[in-house]
Scaffold this motif. Structure first.
Motif, PDB file in Angstrom:
ATOM      1  N   VAL A 225       0.835  -1.202   0.000  1.00  0.00           N
ATOM      2  CA  VAL A 225       0.000   0.000   0.000  1.00  0.00           C
ATOM      3  C   VAL A 225       0.868   1.249   0.000  1.00  0.00           C
ATOM      4  CG1 VAL A 225      -1.633   1.358   1.377  1.00  0.00           C
ATOM      5  CG2 VAL A 225      -1.986  -1.098   1.088  1.00  0.00           C
ATOM      6  N   VAL A 226       1.888   1.273   0.854  1.00  0.00           N
ATOM      7  CA  VAL A 226       2.774   2.439   0.927  1.00  0.00           C
ATOM      8  C   VAL A 226       3.399   2.729  -0.433  1.00  0.00           C
ATOM      9  CG1 VAL A 226       4.963   3.261   1.878  1.00  0.00           C
ATOM     10  CG2 VAL A 226       3.251   2.251   3.398  1.00  0.00           C
ATOM     11  N   ARG A 227       3.876   1.705  -1.103  1.00  0.00           N
ATOM     12  CA  ARG A 227       4.520   1.924  -2.408  1.00  0.00           C
ATOM     13  C   ARG A 227       3.518   2.444  -3.438  1.00  0.00           C
ATOM     14  NH1 ARG A 227       7.570  -2.829  -0.709  1.00  0.00           N
ATOM     15  NH2 ARG A 227       9.767  -2.197  -0.476  1.00  0.00           N
ATOM     16  N   ARG A 228       2.317   1.922  -3.437  1.00  0.00           N
ATOM     17  CA  ARG A 228       1.306   2.399  -4.384  1.00  0.00           C
ATOM     18  C   ARG A 228       0.917   3.845  -4.092  1.00  0.00           C
ATOM     19  NH1 ARG A 228      -2.069  -0.625  -7.813  1.00  0.00           N
ATOM     20  NH2 ARG A 228      -1.388  -2.790  -8.048  1.00  0.00           N
ATOM     21  N   LEU A 229       0.759   4.165  -2.823  1.00  0.00           N
ATOM     22  CA  LEU A 229       0.406   5.538  -2.467  1.00  0.00           C
ATOM     23  C   LEU A 229       1.528   6.502  -2.834  1.00  0.00           C
ATOM     24  CD1 LEU A 229      -1.283   5.006   1.015  1.00  0.00           C
ATOM     25  CD2 LEU A 229      -2.408   5.751  -1.091  1.00  0.00           C
TER      26      LEU A 229
ATOM     27  N   ALA B 290       3.637   6.250  -5.157  1.00  0.00           N
ATOM     28  CA  ALA B 290       3.646   6.436  -6.608  1.00  0.00           C
ATOM     29  C   ALA B 290       2.615   7.462  -7.066  1.00  0.00           C
ATOM     30  CB  ALA B 290       3.409   5.100  -7.306  1.00  0.00           C
ATOM     31  N   ARG B 291       1.617   7.702  -6.226  1.00  0.00           N
ATOM     32  CA  ARG B 291       0.585   8.698  -6.518  1.00  0.00           C
ATOM     33  C   ARG B 291       0.911  10.059  -5.902  1.00  0.00           C
ATOM     34  NH1 ARG B 291      -4.589   6.409  -7.314  1.00  0.00           N
ATOM     35  NH2 ARG B 291      -5.286   8.554  -7.627  1.00  0.00           N
ATOM     36  N   GLY B 292       2.076  10.196  -5.316  1.00  0.00           N
ATOM     37  CA  GLY B 292       2.464  11.461  -4.714  1.00  0.00           C
ATOM     38  C   GLY B 292       2.015  11.645  -3.283  1.00  0.00           C
ATOM     39  N   VAL B 293       1.590  10.547  -2.630  1.00  0.00           N
ATOM     40  CA  VAL B 293       1.150  10.609  -1.239  1.00  0.00           C
ATOM     41  C   VAL B 293       2.362  10.435  -0.322  1.00  0.00           C
ATOM     42  CG1 VAL B 293      -0.292   9.523   0.529  1.00  0.00           C
ATOM     43  CG2 VAL B 293      -1.109   9.693  -1.831  1.00  0.00           C
ATOM     44  N   ARG B 294       2.464  11.281   0.681  1.00  0.00           N
ATOM     45  CA  ARG B 294       3.529  11.161   1.674  1.00  0.00           C
ATOM     46  C   ARG B 294       3.056  10.207   2.765  1.00  0.00           C
ATOM     47  NH1 ARG B 294       4.074  17.459   2.668  1.00  0.00           N
ATOM     48  NH2 ARG B 294       1.830  17.178   2.394  1.00  0.00           N
ATOM     49  N   CYS B 295       3.908   9.253   3.100  1.00  0.00           N
ATOM     50  CA  CYS B 295       3.461   8.138   3.940  1.00  0.00           C
ATOM     51  C   CYS B 295       4.162   8.089   5.285  1.00  0.00           C
ATOM     52  CB  CYS B 295       3.683   6.814   3.208  1.00  0.00           C
ATOM     53  SG  CYS B 295       2.637   6.615   1.742  1.00  0.00           S
TER      54      CYS B 295
ATOM     55  N   ILE C 282      -7.321  -1.285  -1.962  1.00  0.00           N
ATOM     56  CA  ILE C 282      -7.220  -0.350  -0.837  1.00  0.00           C
ATOM     57  C   ILE C 282      -6.999   1.061  -1.345  1.00  0.00           C
ATOM     58  CG2 ILE C 282      -5.775   0.345   1.116  1.00  0.00           C
ATOM     59  CD1 ILE C 282      -5.331  -2.667   1.670  1.00  0.00           C
ATOM     60  N   VAL C 283      -6.036   1.225  -2.235  1.00  0.00           N
ATOM     61  CA  VAL C 283      -5.750   2.563  -2.759  1.00  0.00           C
ATOM     62  C   VAL C 283      -6.936   3.098  -3.549  1.00  0.00           C
ATOM     63  CG1 VAL C 283      -4.228   3.887  -4.300  1.00  0.00           C
ATOM     64  CG2 VAL C 283      -3.259   2.208  -2.713  1.00  0.00           C
TER      65      VAL C 283
END
Length: 263
Positions: free
Chosen positions: A23-27, A29-34, A227-228
């Motif tokens: 999930v972290v990697r997919r987020l 990739a969308r420019g989301v800071r995790c 999830i994303v």
């Protein structure tokens, strides 16, 4: 077109390994800071946080004070929290028919992490999540919580509680925050491979794939995608939903006889 998720901030519990890491990697990739939360997998969480330019924060989310500390760490680092993935969980293996295999303490232990901790995390993050108009939560439940199967009665009950809580909180947190859940079936993660070895893991995956209409054994990335999607503002009309992600295994009316029913 600008991605509405770009610049958002997500907290992912149990984010260092397995589904959480995917999930972290997919987020990212969308420019989301995790914010990558972990309890035990420090090395993996810190490596992943460095990879995606996020932060790793240790917190035992079964403790309410640590949930609040985790939310505060996200705010201190990034100034906002928009998305929350309640992924951390645990189980105890016990045959459903063996009523002596579980104690009251087993139930309490599983409930604390699988049901109470997600509630505490939502409560801790809700004030910040209300602020920016895209607040969304995804709880990682299980088909066990829908069908009453899985690794033990206590596990199924705890995930069933999470399913019910998803609907309750979706109602009361709307319209500012959407709350949904995914209910995975079998997911072939490193957890199984470490315990079964390479050959045993391959055999289990083949067995599970043969038992699903899609003829596949899901991996962490197969759960991360839904999830994303549920976090994406593009699904802004979806809340209180429990999405089964099991390669169609729930379509088998002989569910209790399906191979892998105790996983």
């Amino acid at each position: 077109m600008t991605d509405e998720m770009n610049g958002a901030v997500a907290v992912v519990t149990g984010g260092g390994t397995g589904i959480g890491a995917a999930v972290v990697r997919r987020l990212a990739a969308r420019g989301v800071r995790c914010v990558v939360n972990y309890a035990h997998s420090r090395d993996e969480a810190e490596a992943l946080a460095a990879e995606v330019d996020g932060i790793a924060v240790r917190a035992d989310i079964a403790e309410d004070t640590e949930c609040r500390t985790l939310a505060a760490a996200a705010m201190a680092a990034f100034g906002r929290v928009d998305l929350l993935v309640n992924n951390a969980g645990r189980t105890k293996f016990a045959a459903h028919e063996d009523l002596e295999a579980l104690s009251a303490d087993d139930f309490v232990d599983l409930y604390r992490l699988n049901a109470i901790a997600p509630f505490q995390m939502i409560r801790a993050c809700a004030p910040a999540m209300r602020a920016n108009g895209i607040g969304a939560v995804v709880n990682v439940a299980s088909v066990a919580g829908v069908f009453g199967n899985g690794s033990s009665v206590a596990y199924a009950a705890s995930k069933g509680a999470l399913v019910t809580m998803t609907k309750s909180l979706a109602r009361v947190l709307a319209p500012a925050i959407r709350v949904n859940a995914v209910a995975p079936g079998y997911v072939g993660t490193g957890w199984f491979e470490k315990r079964l070895g390479e050959e045993g893991f391959a055999a289990l995956n083949a067995k599970m794939a043969a038992a699903t209409p899609m003829r596949m054994a899901a991996v962490a990335e197969d759960i991360a995608g839904p999830i994303v999607s549920l976090l994406d503002p593009a699904t802004r009309a979806v809340t209180g939903e429990v999405m089964l992600v099991d390669a169609g295994a729930h379509l088998d009316v002989g569910l209790s006889r399906r191979p892998g029913r105790d996983l």
